[in-house]
Write a protein that holds these residues in place. Structure first.
Motif, PDB file in Angstrom:
ATOM      1  N   GLN A 155       2.091  80.623  18.219  1.00  0.00           N
ATOM      2  CA  GLN A 155       1.339  79.381  18.367  1.00  0.00           C
ATOM      3  C   GLN A 155       1.083  78.720  17.019  1.00  0.00           C
ATOM      4  O   GLN A 155       1.160  77.489  16.897  1.00  0.00           O
ATOM      5  CB  GLN A 155       0.021  79.668  19.088  1.00  0.00           C
ATOM      6  CG  GLN A 155       0.211  80.082  20.543  1.00  0.00           C
ATOM      7  CD  GLN A 155      -1.075  80.529  21.211  1.00  0.00           C
ATOM      8  OE1 GLN A 155      -2.047  80.910  20.550  1.00  0.00           O
ATOM      9  NE2 GLN A 155      -1.091  80.501  22.538  1.00  0.00           N
ATOM     10  N   ARG A 156       0.791  79.531  15.982  1.00  0.00           N
ATOM     11  CA  ARG A 156       0.550  78.948  14.669  1.00  0.00           C
ATOM     12  C   ARG A 156       1.843  78.387  14.085  1.00  0.00           C
ATOM     13  O   ARG A 156       1.827  77.327  13.445  1.00  0.00           O
ATOM     14  CB  ARG A 156      -0.034  80.007  13.714  1.00  0.00           C
ATOM     15  CG  ARG A 156      -0.516  79.427  12.402  1.00  0.00           C
ATOM     16  CD  ARG A 156      -1.612  78.415  12.656  1.00  0.00           C
ATOM     17  NE  ARG A 156      -1.769  77.464  11.553  1.00  0.00           N
ATOM     18  CZ  ARG A 156      -2.176  76.204  11.716  1.00  0.00           C
ATOM     19  NH1 ARG A 156      -2.437  75.737  12.932  1.00  0.00           N
ATOM     20  NH2 ARG A 156      -2.312  75.409  10.685  1.00  0.00           N
ATOM     21  N   ALA A 157       2.958  79.072  14.321  1.00  0.00           N
ATOM     22  CA  ALA A 157       4.248  78.583  13.838  1.00  0.00           C
ATOM     23  C   ALA A 157       4.572  77.226  14.456  1.00  0.00           C
ATOM     24  O   ALA A 157       5.010  76.295  13.763  1.00  0.00           O
ATOM     25  CB  ALA A 157       5.355  79.592  14.150  1.00  0.00           C
ATOM     26  N   VAL A 158       4.356  77.082  15.750  1.00  0.00           N
ATOM     27  CA  VAL A 158       4.627  75.815  16.428  1.00  0.00           C
ATOM     28  C   VAL A 158       3.697  74.721  15.903  1.00  0.00           C
ATOM     29  O   VAL A 158       4.124  73.579  15.671  1.00  0.00           O
ATOM     30  CB  VAL A 158       4.484  75.980  17.953  1.00  0.00           C
ATOM     31  CG1 VAL A 158       4.450  74.615  18.650  1.00  0.00           C
ATOM     32  CG2 VAL A 158       5.626  76.829  18.504  1.00  0.00           C
ATOM     33  N   ALA A 159       2.415  75.061  15.701  1.00  0.00           N
ATOM     34  CA  ALA A 159       1.466  74.066  15.183  1.00  0.00           C
ATOM     35  C   ALA A 159       1.879  73.588  13.798  1.00  0.00           C
ATOM     36  O   ALA A 159       1.829  72.381  13.498  1.00  0.00           O
ATOM     37  CB  ALA A 159       0.060  74.655  15.152  1.00  0.00           C
ATOM     38  N   LEU A 160       2.283  74.512  12.933  1.00  0.00           N
ATOM     39  CA  LEU A 160       2.745  74.135  11.596  1.00  0.00           C
ATOM     40  C   LEU A 160       3.992  73.278  11.675  1.00  0.00           C
ATOM     41  O   LEU A 160       4.127  72.272  10.950  1.00  0.00           O
ATOM     42  CB  LEU A 160       3.033  75.394  10.770  1.00  0.00           C
ATOM     43  CG  LEU A 160       1.865  76.025  10.031  1.00  0.00           C
ATOM     44  CD1 LEU A 160       2.258  77.411   9.500  1.00  0.00           C
ATOM     45  CD2 LEU A 160       1.396  75.130   8.883  1.00  0.00           C
TER      46      LEU A 160
ATOM     47  N   THR B 246       3.049  69.731  12.711  1.00  0.00           N
ATOM     48  CA  THR B 246       2.326  69.036  11.647  1.00  0.00           C
ATOM     49  C   THR B 246       3.271  68.612  10.528  1.00  0.00           C
ATOM     50  O   THR B 246       3.231  67.469  10.053  1.00  0.00           O
ATOM     51  CB  THR B 246       1.216  69.946  11.090  1.00  0.00           C
ATOM     52  OG1 THR B 246       0.294  70.258  12.136  1.00  0.00           O
ATOM     53  CG2 THR B 246       0.466  69.264   9.951  1.00  0.00           C
ATOM     54  N   ILE B 247       4.128  69.533  10.096  1.00  0.00           N
ATOM     55  CA  ILE B 247       5.051  69.216   8.994  1.00  0.00           C
ATOM     56  C   ILE B 247       6.080  68.180   9.441  1.00  0.00           C
ATOM     57  O   ILE B 247       6.428  67.273   8.670  1.00  0.00           O
ATOM     58  CB  ILE B 247       5.730  70.506   8.490  1.00  0.00           C
ATOM     59  CG1 ILE B 247       4.682  71.453   7.891  1.00  0.00           C
ATOM     60  CG2 ILE B 247       6.796  70.187   7.445  1.00  0.00           C
ATOM     61  CD1 ILE B 247       5.193  72.853   7.608  1.00  0.00           C
ATOM     62  N   LEU B 248       6.543  68.267  10.683  1.00  0.00           N
ATOM     63  CA  LEU B 248       7.484  67.268  11.185  1.00  0.00           C
ATOM     64  C   LEU B 248       6.864  65.877  11.154  1.00  0.00           C
ATOM     65  O   LEU B 248       7.509  64.901  10.749  1.00  0.00           O
ATOM     66  CB  LEU B 248       7.928  67.625  12.601  1.00  0.00           C
ATOM     67  CG  LEU B 248       8.893  66.643  13.280  1.00  0.00           C
ATOM     68  CD1 LEU B 248      10.170  66.479  12.465  1.00  0.00           C
ATOM     69  CD2 LEU B 248       9.215  67.106  14.700  1.00  0.00           C
ATOM     70  N   GLY B 249       5.604  65.774  11.552  1.00  0.00           N
ATOM     71  CA  GLY B 249       4.931  64.485  11.509  1.00  0.00           C
ATOM     72  C   GLY B 249       4.825  63.944  10.100  1.00  0.00           C
ATOM     73  O   GLY B 249       5.059  62.751   9.851  1.00  0.00           O
TER      74      GLY B 249
ATOM     75  N   ALA C  13       2.739  66.342  21.474  1.00  0.00           N
ATOM     76  CA  ALA C  13       1.891  65.308  22.061  1.00  0.00           C
ATOM     77  C   ALA C  13       0.400  65.591  21.916  1.00  0.00           C
ATOM     78  O   ALA C  13      -0.421  64.761  22.326  1.00  0.00           O
ATOM     79  CB  ALA C  13       2.235  65.145  23.538  1.00  0.00           C
ATOM     80  N   ASP C  14       0.037  66.738  21.300  1.00  0.00           N
ATOM     81  CA  ASP C  14      -1.388  67.081  21.261  1.00  0.00           C
ATOM     82  C   ASP C  14      -2.147  66.419  20.114  1.00  0.00           C
ATOM     83  O   ASP C  14      -3.352  66.645  19.940  1.00  0.00           O
ATOM     84  CB  ASP C  14      -1.588  68.599  21.222  1.00  0.00           C
ATOM     85  CG  ASP C  14      -1.194  69.246  19.896  1.00  0.00           C
ATOM     86  OD1 ASP C  14      -0.875  68.512  18.937  1.00  0.00           O
ATOM     87  OD2 ASP C  14      -1.199  70.494  19.820  1.00  0.00           O
ATOM     88  N   GLY C  15      -1.476  65.607  19.303  1.00  0.00           N
ATOM     89  CA  GLY C  15      -2.157  64.837  18.263  1.00  0.00           C
ATOM     90  C   GLY C  15      -1.909  65.288  16.847  1.00  0.00           C
ATOM     91  O   GLY C  15      -2.076  64.502  15.909  1.00  0.00           O
ATOM     92  N   ARG C  16      -1.496  66.553  16.649  1.00  0.00           N
ATOM     93  CA  ARG C  16      -1.299  67.043  15.281  1.00  0.00           C
ATOM     94  C   ARG C  16      -0.140  66.347  14.577  1.00  0.00           C
ATOM     95  O   ARG C  16      -0.224  65.998  13.402  1.00  0.00           O
ATOM     96  CB  ARG C  16      -1.063  68.555  15.300  1.00  0.00           C
ATOM     97  CG  ARG C  16      -2.316  69.378  15.476  1.00  0.00           C
ATOM     98  CD  ARG C  16      -2.008  70.844  15.653  1.00  0.00           C
ATOM     99  NE  ARG C  16      -1.319  71.097  16.927  1.00  0.00           N
ATOM    100  CZ  ARG C  16      -1.267  72.286  17.516  1.00  0.00           C
ATOM    101  NH1 ARG C  16      -1.833  73.328  16.939  1.00  0.00           N
ATOM    102  NH2 ARG C  16      -0.641  72.441  18.666  1.00  0.00           N
ATOM    103  N   CYS C  17       0.950  66.163  15.300  1.00  0.00           N
ATOM    104  CA  CYS C  17       2.125  65.521  14.715  1.00  0.00           C
ATOM    105  C   CYS C  17       1.802  64.088  14.298  1.00  0.00           C
ATOM    106  O   CYS C  17       2.099  63.671  13.172  1.00  0.00           O
ATOM    107  CB  CYS C  17       3.279  65.545  15.718  1.00  0.00           C
ATOM    108  SG  CYS C  17       4.798  64.751  15.144  1.00  0.00           S
ATOM    109  N   VAL C  18       1.171  63.336  15.186  1.00  0.00           N
ATOM    110  CA  VAL C  18       0.839  61.944  14.890  1.00  0.00           C
ATOM    111  C   VAL C  18      -0.211  61.855  13.788  1.00  0.00           C
ATOM    112  O   VAL C  18      -0.147  60.965  12.925  1.00  0.00           O
ATOM    113  CB  VAL C  18       0.376  61.222  16.172  1.00  0.00           C
ATOM    114  CG1 VAL C  18      -0.256  59.872  15.839  1.00  0.00           C
ATOM    115  CG2 VAL C  18       1.553  61.039  17.126  1.00  0.00           C
TER     116      VAL C  18
END
Length: 333
Positions: free
Chosen positions: A246-251, A254-257, A288-293
């Protein structure tokens, strides 16, 4: 589609290829309908010694000869009539391919040049809005996406229509944005030296993020056998509740955004940003959860500007094939 029902190859039939480090995708389509395959196959790159061998296998399986025109999208830089894949041992020579298969024209293009050429042929249901923004007609657009590598391309307006500009933007340096990402930079640098965006935004990159998340949590470093086998395995672990996954996906999101926002600023892509590639559709809920944007917008004095740029997730992982089919006869927007 079965061979028996394949329409005859005619002068309006084109061949499209989308060649990555893992898979070689091929499509036959009408020039006027690049997004509607007559026949389509996916072959493993590792299963064929050369590109020409893979193309011959595709045509043999389809039971047809090669059409007159083709465009091949390649995950790597194109130099004139040749291209070498960045993450696989193939070199493709367009002149040699045309000669062997008796074709009139074989065009090579960077894979994300082809992806950009396919954007205008996508149906609305193939896009999911991550940020609505205010799309400006005639403004530059950005296509970015992760798969075996990280691809970047721009769609530029011009007096005679639009021009697709591909490149190797995935190899720009990775720019950490906080303490955790600085630690990630050091972690990856110990393995690769110069750390690029592709080193963390790719299939191998997502596995690196997983190993980093394990180390960050104080867990024992996973052995080679314990590491996930590619992006799909990491996302499966994340969905199953694995904290490191889950942390890997979140990172990753975030970095992709952040990287997409950096490229959007480069050419002021007020026409929109399109997040494509093989990995992004698997991460649709996380993206879509907001971190990327939020990372996309976090550009200091330009934060308000970034809020105005539309960001869409491309759900069709065959975008490169559609774009290549359009490029085969230069019928792209």
């Amino acid at each position: 589609m079965a061979q028996a029902t394949l329409p005859p190859i005619g002068p309006d039939t084109v061949l499209a290829g989308d060649i990555g480090g893992t898979n070689a995708r091929f499509r036959l389509a009408r020039a006027s309908q690049p997004g509607q395959p007559l026949v389509e196959r996916v072959l493993p790159v590792a299963g064929h010694a050369t590109f020409e061998d893979a193309l011959a296998a595709f045509l043999a399986e389809a039971g047809v000869g090669a059409p007159r025109n083709a465009a091949i999208a390649v995950a790597g830089p194109v130099h004139g009539s040749t291209a070498k894949l960045t993450n696989a041992p193939w070199t493709i020579d367009a002149v040699a391919v045309a000669r062997r298969f008796r074709m009139d024209r074989v065009r090579l293009a960077n894979d994300f040049e082809a992806a950009a050429a396919g954007i205008g042929h996508l149906p609305p249901e193939s896009l999911e809005s991550l940020q609505r923004g205010a799309r400006q007609a005639g403004a530059p657009r950005l296509v970015i996406g992760a798969g075996t590598g990280l691809g970047v391309a721009f769609i530029l307006p011009g007096p005679g229509g639009t021009r697709v500009l591909g490149g190797e933007g995935g190899h720009v340096p990775f720019a950490p944005q906080d303490e955790e990402q600085r630690a990630l930079h050091e972690f990856v640098a110990a393995e690769v030296g110069r750390v690029t965006a592709e080193h963390v935004l790719s299939g191998a990159g997502l596995v690196r993020l997983y190993a980093f998340a394990c180390a960050r949590a104080g867990a024992a470093a996973p052995t080679h056998d314990d590491l996930p086998r590619g992006a799909a395995s990491v996302t499966a672990r994340a969905t199953g509740g694995d904290p490191a996954g889950q942390r890997a996906v979140a990172l990753f999101c975030t970095i992709l955004g952040a990287v997409a926002g950096d490229h959007a600023l480069t050419l002021m892509t007020r026409g929109g940003v399109f997040v494509a590639g093989g990995i992004a559709p698997r991460l649709a809920p996380a993206l879509a959860d907001g971190r990327c944007v939020a990372a996309f917008r976090a550009k200091g004095v330009h934060a308000t500007l970034m809020e105005s740029i539309p960001v869409d997730l491309v759900l069709d992982d065959r975008l490169g094939l559609t774009g290549a089919a359009a490029l085969a006869t230069a019928q792209h927007e």
